[in-house]
Design a protein around this motif. Structure first.
Motif, PDB file in Angstrom:
ATOM      1  N   LEU A 124       5.052  11.262   4.837  1.00 32.64           N
ATOM      2  CA  LEU A 124       5.077  11.153   3.385  1.00 32.64           C
ATOM      3  C   LEU A 124       6.283  11.885   2.790  1.00 32.64           C
ATOM      4  CD1 LEU A 124       1.259  11.589   2.696  1.00 32.64           C
ATOM      5  CD2 LEU A 124       2.618   9.546   2.228  1.00 32.64           C
ATOM      6  N   ASP A 127       9.172   9.615   3.318  1.00 30.28           N
ATOM      7  CA  ASP A 127       9.120   8.491   2.366  1.00 30.28           C
ATOM      8  C   ASP A 127       9.660   8.887   0.995  1.00 30.28           C
ATOM      9  OD1 ASP A 127       7.968   6.923   4.312  1.00 30.28           O
ATOM     10  OD2 ASP A 127       5.918   7.110   3.550  1.00 30.28           O
ATOM     11  N   ALA A 154      -0.291  12.978  -2.821  1.00 28.97           N
ATOM     12  CA  ALA A 154      -0.248  11.890  -1.843  1.00 28.97           C
ATOM     13  C   ALA A 154      -0.712  12.373  -0.470  1.00 28.97           C
ATOM     14  CB  ALA A 154       1.167  11.318  -1.756  1.00 28.97           C
ATOM     15  N   ARG A 158      -4.200  11.105   1.457  1.00 23.70           N
ATOM     16  CA  ARG A 158      -4.067  10.387   2.721  1.00 23.70           C
ATOM     17  C   ARG A 158      -4.814  11.099   3.857  1.00 23.70           C
ATOM     18  NH1 ARG A 158       0.157   7.096   4.304  1.00 23.70           N
ATOM     19  NH2 ARG A 158       0.364   6.612   2.086  1.00 23.70           N
ATOM     20  N   ALA A 163      -6.671   7.619   1.406  1.00 24.56           N
ATOM     21  CA  ALA A 163      -6.379   6.911   0.161  1.00 24.56           C
ATOM     22  C   ALA A 163      -4.931   7.135  -0.250  1.00 24.56           C
ATOM     23  CB  ALA A 163      -7.306   7.391  -0.955  1.00 24.56           C
ATOM     24  N   ASP A 164      -4.321   6.107  -0.800  1.00 27.68           N
ATOM     25  CA  ASP A 164      -2.972   6.210  -1.338  1.00 27.68           C
ATOM     26  C   ASP A 164      -3.069   6.520  -2.832  1.00 27.68           C
ATOM     27  OD1 ASP A 164      -0.382   6.019  -2.138  1.00 27.68           O
ATOM     28  OD2 ASP A 164      -0.073   3.946  -1.497  1.00 27.68           O
ATOM     29  N   SER A 166      -0.496   7.812  -4.634  1.00 34.14           N
ATOM     30  CA  SER A 166       0.837   7.991  -5.208  1.00 34.14           C
ATOM     31  C   SER A 166       0.971   7.318  -6.570  1.00 34.14           C
ATOM     32  CB  SER A 166       1.900   7.455  -4.245  1.00 34.14           C
ATOM     33  OG  SER A 166       1.631   6.106  -3.892  1.00 34.14           O
ATOM     34  N   ASP A 167       0.356   6.145  -6.741  1.00 36.16           N
ATOM     35  CA  ASP A 167       0.461   5.458  -8.027  1.00 36.16           C
ATOM     36  C   ASP A 167      -0.369   6.135  -9.118  1.00 36.16           C
ATOM     37  OD1 ASP A 167       2.140   3.581  -6.926  1.00 36.16           O
ATOM     38  OD2 ASP A 167       0.572   2.099  -6.562  1.00 36.16           O
ATOM     39  N   HIS A 228      -9.754   1.357   4.764  1.00 37.23           N
ATOM     40  CA  HIS A 228      -9.228   2.619   5.298  1.00 37.23           C
ATOM     41  C   HIS A 228     -10.251   3.349   6.167  1.00 37.23           C
ATOM     42  CE1 HIS A 228      -6.128   1.885   2.357  1.00 37.23           C
ATOM     43  NE2 HIS A 228      -6.982   2.023   1.368  1.00 37.23           N
TER      44      HIS A 228
END
Length: 456
Positions: A124, A127, A154, A158, A163-164, A166-167, A228
């Motif tokens: 991450l 990224d 994030a 994770r 779970a993502d 980031s948004d 997931h």
């Protein structure tokens, strides 16, 4: 309790005739408590409106409250005002229910799981590097604290819940800030008004909780639908069954645990990292030494869990940052029965506060306590220091369950970012601590980033 001990009253400032020291507790709590220890000693008595509070600053007294006589001390009613947000999660639950939930959560943080977590964390970070590189190339000012919140959120989503998030980072940040500010206001109110009243602050708090609830229940719903699937913390909690009834956790119980770990897990670690980069910018010799250590030992290679024991200075920098700016700056308890602390009586119902921010500056245990000196954590200099002179994660049976994960995140982020960037505070940008539930920079940390030269 002896007759002589029962008659002793700890010294302390009297404050306002009605409100006591509550006005200063609202406006400048860090100065109030630092000055209290300096003027009155290791046990200080404060009238706080309708409450009586004792501040403890000696490690022996801290150990008694958190370990030796821990069964006599519970979370305070003031802390219970966090319940609309955290429910019966690990931070607020008590007794047998807390023990059960702690047993369920503990395996998710065992050392054998950290290697897998480290791989996710470094992935991450990598990224995020193109975004940070672009900011550095443009020389564009940005809020480092907000970027670190985004990154650590994030990671937390994770590794613990698959779970993502980031948004959701911006929505979470705004909601958490509202929650912390509104709850801090309520905690410091002499007569808190019922949450059912349609006051502006209450409405803001309810809207913020709704935002967080939608995110947390979204994580749980996705797992119910099979998304997931993994053996992370959420899977452990969902698979757990009550030994007597065979029942699993309700979605509400899951919500409370996920909410607690999302908020506590990312808010505290991101704040610790923010303060660390702030201190490094103020101490360029320490920053250069840290970057040199990482570059010399790793080159440009991505660090692994096995690398971390060799990054000794990196770890000491993070420890020293949490000494000066502990994210969990205050621990409060209420006495269930009479006790004696520091030779003074503590009556049933008295609130006792343990302040890592103050204890970490106690001159009896820390030489030149305001100085940034990571090497004070070398074994030769720290071996004789009392265990509870440094407690960024609390202590005793209620020590933070995620402390190992927090250190893993902190060390990896620090190593990878300090090797790659120099962060320069924007001239004139004020940096001051804001003591809410956590210790965060009041105005964020506006910086520009500069890429370091790659190793030859």
């Amino acid at each position: 309790m002896t007759h002589d001990a029962a008659r002793r009253i700890p010294p302390g400032p009297k404050g306002h005739w009605l409100l006591g020291n509550l006005p200063e507790r609202r406006s400048d709590p860090l100065s109030l408590f630092l000055r209290g220890r300096e003027r009155y000693g290791d046990v200080v008595r404060y009238p706080m409106g309708p409450f009586l509070m004792h501040q403890l600053s000696h490690p022996d007294d801290v150990k008694r409250v958190l370990v030796d006589n821990a069964q006599n001390y519970r979370k305070t009613a003031l802390m219970q005002r966090l319940r609309p947000v955290l429910g019966e999660g690990l931070l607020l639950s008590e007794g047998d229910f807390w023990k059960r939930q702690r047993r369920l959560a503990q395996p998710a943080f065992h050392k054998e799981r950290l290697a897998g977590m480290a791989t996710v964390i470094t992935g991450l970070i990598e990224d995020a590097l193109p975004r940070w590189d672009a900011l550095a190339e443009r020389g564009e000012p940005f809020d480092l604290s907000a970027e670190l919140m985004r990154l650590v959120l994030a990671m937390t989503g994770r590794v613990l819940f698959g779970a993502d998030l980031s948004d959701s980072a911006r929505d979470v940040a705004r909601a958490v800030t509202t929650v912390l500010e509104e709850l801090n206001h309520q905690v410091l109110s002499v007569l808190p008004l019922p949450a059912s009243l349609p006051l502006p602050g209450h409405r803001r708090l309810r809207r913020a909780i709704q935002v967080l609830d939608s995110i947390v229940f979204g994580i749980i719903d996705a797992r119910h639908r099979g998304a997931h699937a993994s053996e992370d913390l959420l899977a452990m909690l969902m698979q757990a069954r009550d030994a007597d009834t065979g029942e699993g956790m309700s979605d509400r119980q899951l919500r409370d645990e996920v909410m607690t770990l999302v908020l506590a897990g990312h808010e505290t670690t991101a704040n610790a990292l923010t303060w660390t980069f702030h201190l490094l910018e103020q101490h360029p010799e320490a920053e250069a030494r840290l970057a040199e250590e990482v570059t010399r030992l790793l080159g440009e290679r991505t660090p692994t869990l096995q690398d971390l024991p060799r990054l000794g200075y990196t770890a000491r920098v993070f420890d020293e940052s949490m000494r000066l700016y502990p994210p969990a700056w205050l621990i409060s308890r209420v006495a269930l029965n009479d006790d004696i602390l520091g030779g003074y009586p503590v009556a049933r119902g008295t609130i006792v506060v343990i302040l890592p921010y103050v204890i970490h500056r106690h001159p009896a245990f820390w030489e030149h306590p305001e100085r940034f000196d990571p090497d004070r954590f070398l074994p030769a200099r720290s071996g004789a220091r009392p265990r509870f002179a440094w407690l960024p994660f609390g202590g005793g049976q209620r020590m933070c369950v995620g402390s190992g994960l927090a250190l893993l995140q902190g060390h990896l982020v620090l190593a990878m970012l300090a090797r790659r960037y120099h962060f320069q505070r924007v001239p004139g940008h004020p940096v001051e601590p804001q003591a809410l539930v956590t210790l965060r920079p009041r105005h964020g940390l506006r910086v520009t980033a500069r890429r370091r030269s790659a190793p030859r």
